[in-house]
Design an enzyme around this catalytic site. Structure first.
Site, short mmCIF file in Angstrom:
data_model
loop_
_atom_site.label_atom_id
_atom_site.label_comp_id
_atom_site.label_asym_id
_atom_site.label_seq_id
_atom_site.Cartn_x
_atom_site.Cartn_y
_atom_site.Cartn_z
N LYS A 1 60.49 -45.60 43.07
CA LYS A 1 59.55 -45.07 44.04
C LYS A 1 59.14 -43.63 43.71
O LYS A 1 58.06 -43.18 44.11
CB LYS A 1 60.20 -45.07 45.44
CG LYS A 1 60.62 -46.42 45.94
CD LYS A 1 61.38 -46.24 47.25
CE LYS A 1 62.18 -47.46 47.59
NZ LYS A 1 63.04 -47.22 48.75
N ASP B 1 66.53 -37.82 33.67
CA ASP B 1 67.87 -37.25 33.82
C ASP B 1 68.67 -37.60 32.56
O ASP B 1 68.56 -36.92 31.55
CB ASP B 1 68.46 -37.82 35.12
CG ASP B 1 69.80 -37.23 35.50
OD1 ASP B 1 70.35 -36.42 34.75
OD2 ASP B 1 70.33 -37.59 36.57
P1 IMP Z 1 67.96 -41.48 34.22
O1 IMP Z 1 67.88 -42.93 33.87
O2 IMP Z 1 69.37 -40.97 34.26
O3 IMP Z 1 67.08 -40.63 33.33
O4 IMP Z 1 67.50 -41.34 35.71
C1 IMP Z 1 66.20 -41.30 36.07
C2 IMP Z 1 66.03 -41.64 37.53
O5 IMP Z 1 67.08 -41.12 38.36
C3 IMP Z 1 64.77 -40.98 38.03
O6 IMP Z 1 63.66 -41.84 37.88
C4 IMP Z 1 65.10 -40.72 39.49
O7 IMP Z 1 64.76 -41.84 40.26
C5 IMP Z 1 66.59 -40.53 39.52
N1 IMP Z 1 66.96 -39.10 39.52
C6 IMP Z 1 67.60 -38.42 38.55
N2 IMP Z 1 67.79 -37.13 38.87
C7 IMP Z 1 67.25 -36.97 40.10
C8 IMP Z 1 67.13 -35.84 41.00
O8 IMP Z 1 67.55 -34.70 40.75
N3 IMP Z 1 66.52 -36.09 42.19
C9 IMP Z 1 66.03 -37.32 42.54
N4 IMP Z 1 66.10 -38.39 41.73
C10 IMP Z 1 66.71 -38.23 40.52
#
Ligand code: IMP
Ligand code: MG
Length: 175
Positions: free
Chosen positions: A40, A100
């Site tokens: 979202k 992230d």
């Molecule tokens: P990744 O797969 O670890 O790169 O995570 C990405 C997803 O985690 C993003 O699309 C967000 O939905 C969520 N996410 C990661 N860090 C944050 C944050 O600081 N605030 C809100 N959502 C986050």
């Protein structure tokens, strides 16, 4: 609504979104671009971005989540909505709110490449570079931030605070 320490002001976000829109408009001039917003979190970034583009594009959405209600990455991606538009031989731009660990974007890129898109590029408003666990290129990046949980401008903490007009950091007192 609670107030958070701003990490990125609305003014900073607006300026950077306009800049990214200009670059994308130039890069995809005379191409058939499909932007895929990742729900979202990316819905606000995507909607601001597309209204600043000067080229015609198509828009679709995917719903992907790597987190439950917590702030710890699972590394596993759950898809609950796939794209409806046929992307075969099309230029695809994945639009994410935040990168992230990079697992989500890496997984989605692989998915679109296997659907034989003509090209797959990525846009993200925010990246936490020091948290990267996998190599993934963000072609159009808004900002790099430190290792902190942020909310607002579409981003949530346990489904809350997506409606803040700026991006702010969640402290233990807010959570
Ligand atoms: P990744 O797969 O670890 O790169 O995570 C990405 C997803 O985690 C993003 O699309 C967000 O939905 C969520 N996410 C990661 N860090 C944050 C944050 O600081 N605030 C809100 N959502 C986050
Ligand atoms: Mg997300």
């Amino acid at each position: 609504m609670s107030e958070f320490i701003p990490v990125l002001t609305k003014k900073e976000i607006d300026a950077q979104v306009s800049h990214i829109a200009q670059v994308i408009s130039a890069d995809y001039k005379d191409r058939e671009l499909i932007l895929i917003g990742i729900l979202k979190g990316a819905f606000i970034f995507l909607s601001d971005l597309i209204r600043q583009l000067s080229i015609p594009v198509k828009v679709d959405f995917m719903c992907a989540a790597s987190y439950g209600g917590s702030t710890a990455s699972s590394g596993r991606i759950k898809l609950s909505k796939d794209v409806d538009i046929d992307i075969h031989n099309k230029d695809v731009l994945i639009v994410e709110d935040i990168v992230d660990t990079g697992h989500t974007l890496k997984y989605l890129m692989g998915l679109f490449e296997s659907h034989r898109a003509a090209s797959v590029k990525t846009a993200a408003l925010v990246r936490k570079a020091e948290r990267a666990e996998v190599d993934v290129i963000v072609d159009y990046l808004g900002f790099d931030i430190g290792d902190e949980w942020v909310v607002g401008y579409g981003l949530d903490y346990a489904e809350q605070n997506r409606t803040l007009p700026y991006i702010g950091v969640v402290t233990p007192d807010d959570a």
